[in-house]
Scaffold this motif. Sequence first.
Motif, PDB file in Angstrom:
ATOM      1  N   VAL A 266       0.683  -6.039  -7.698  1.00 30.29           N
ATOM      2  CA  VAL A 266       0.905  -7.275  -7.222  1.00 30.29           C
ATOM      3  C   VAL A 266       1.142  -8.427  -8.083  1.00 30.29           C
ATOM      4  O   VAL A 266       2.062  -8.894  -8.059  1.00 30.29           O
ATOM      5  CB  VAL A 266      -0.094  -7.668  -5.989  1.00 30.29           C
ATOM      6  CG1 VAL A 266       0.213  -9.141  -5.542  1.00 30.29           C
ATOM      7  CG2 VAL A 266      -0.220  -6.784  -4.755  1.00 30.29           C
TER       8      VAL A 266
ATOM      9  N   ASP B 102       2.889  -7.896   3.874  1.00 33.83           N
ATOM     10  CA  ASP B 102       1.886  -7.689   2.844  1.00 33.83           C
ATOM     11  C   ASP B 102       0.682  -7.419   3.459  1.00 33.83           C
ATOM     12  O   ASP B 102      -0.385  -7.227   2.601  1.00 33.83           O
ATOM     13  CB  ASP B 102       1.583  -9.447   2.759  1.00 33.83           C
ATOM     14  CG  ASP B 102       2.695 -10.256   2.039  1.00 33.83           C
ATOM     15  OD1 ASP B 102       3.019 -11.438   2.426  1.00 33.83           O
ATOM     16  OD2 ASP B 102       3.335  -9.505   1.278  1.00 33.83           O
TER      17      ASP B 102
ATOM     18  N   TRP C 269      -4.146  -7.647  -9.642  1.00 30.80           N
ATOM     19  CA  TRP C 269      -4.328  -7.187  -8.273  1.00 30.80           C
ATOM     20  C   TRP C 269      -3.252  -6.116  -7.953  1.00 30.80           C
ATOM     21  O   TRP C 269      -2.097  -6.357  -8.076  1.00 30.80           O
ATOM     22  CB  TRP C 269      -4.271  -8.051  -7.154  1.00 30.80           C
ATOM     23  CG  TRP C 269      -5.127  -9.343  -7.392  1.00 30.80           C
ATOM     24  CD1 TRP C 269      -5.144 -10.509  -8.136  1.00 30.80           C
ATOM     25  CD2 TRP C 269      -6.423  -9.609  -6.629  1.00 30.80           C
ATOM     26  NE1 TRP C 269      -6.080 -11.434  -8.186  1.00 30.80           N
ATOM     27  CE2 TRP C 269      -7.159 -10.888  -7.008  1.00 30.80           C
ATOM     28  CE3 TRP C 269      -6.970  -8.805  -5.611  1.00 30.80           C
ATOM     29  CZ2 TRP C 269      -8.156 -10.981  -6.505  1.00 30.80           C
ATOM     30  CZ3 TRP C 269      -8.353  -9.186  -5.082  1.00 30.80           C
ATOM     31  CH2 TRP C 269      -9.037 -10.378  -5.661  1.00 30.80           C
TER      32      TRP C 269
ATOM     33  N   ARG D  28      -2.146  -3.518  -4.333  1.00 30.54           N
ATOM     34  CA  ARG D  28      -2.529  -3.149  -2.911  1.00 30.54           C
ATOM     35  C   ARG D  28      -1.684  -1.811  -2.526  1.00 30.54           C
ATOM     36  O   ARG D  28      -1.241  -1.344  -3.081  1.00 30.54           O
ATOM     37  CB  ARG D  28      -1.727  -4.263  -1.920  1.00 30.54           C
ATOM     38  CG  ARG D  28      -0.250  -4.390  -2.028  1.00 30.54           C
ATOM     39  CD  ARG D  28       0.254  -5.559  -1.476  1.00 30.54           C
ATOM     40  NE  ARG D  28       1.985  -5.587  -1.486  1.00 30.54           N
ATOM     41  CZ  ARG D  28       2.501  -6.383  -0.906  1.00 30.54           C
ATOM     42  NH1 ARG D  28       2.003  -7.621  -0.695  1.00 30.54           N
ATOM     43  NH2 ARG D  28       3.910  -6.490  -1.135  1.00 30.54           N
TER      44      ARG D  28
ATOM     45  N   TYR E 146      -6.462  -4.760  -0.438  1.00 35.92           N
ATOM     46  CA  TYR E 146      -6.017  -5.293  -1.841  1.00 35.92           C
ATOM     47  C   TYR E 146      -7.310  -5.087  -2.660  1.00 35.92           C
ATOM     48  O   TYR E 146      -8.452  -5.236  -2.138  1.00 35.92           O
ATOM     49  CB  TYR E 146      -5.871  -7.086  -1.700  1.00 35.92           C
ATOM     50  CG  TYR E 146      -4.378  -7.383  -1.051  1.00 35.92           C
ATOM     51  CD1 TYR E 146      -4.208  -7.059   0.247  1.00 35.92           C
ATOM     52  CD2 TYR E 146      -3.513  -7.903  -1.878  1.00 35.92           C
ATOM     53  CE1 TYR E 146      -2.854  -7.422   0.752  1.00 35.92           C
ATOM     54  CE2 TYR E 146      -2.053  -7.979  -1.519  1.00 35.92           C
ATOM     55  CZ  TYR E 146      -1.860  -7.911  -0.191  1.00 35.92           C
ATOM     56  OH  TYR E 146      -0.798  -8.167   0.288  1.00 35.92           O
TER      57      TYR E 146
END
Length: 125
Positions: free
Chosen positions: A48, A89, A36, A38, A93
Amino acid sequence: HVELVESGGGSVQAGESLRLTCATSGYTDTNFCEGWFRQAPGKEREGVAAIANDGSTTYADSVKGRFTISKDDTKRTLFLQMDSLETEDTAMYYCAVDRVIPCDPVALTLNHNYWGQGQQVTVSS
């Protein structure tokens, strides 16, 4: 062809959790690295987490201890469990896969040819 479809994004309060899911299809290469990355508005892409074929995992320092990457090979599904979410955060994503060595989030983010449509994660204070 390779297809990646993410789900599970949303809006939460700081400290809460979300789980992203990525349904994968179209490849059988067991050497693929999966993971992943982002991207927040106005910021660079950030790797990530990544998981290798043998199940070994690596994480960005910013999420270590809070996020967990996993996969279900029988269902061809990749997961990102995000706990103790922080406002930092907040981002779109994406799941990504490719034959990347080493299999880590930085290398995967820089060198992937396959990625999904993205899921928005918004964390408010």
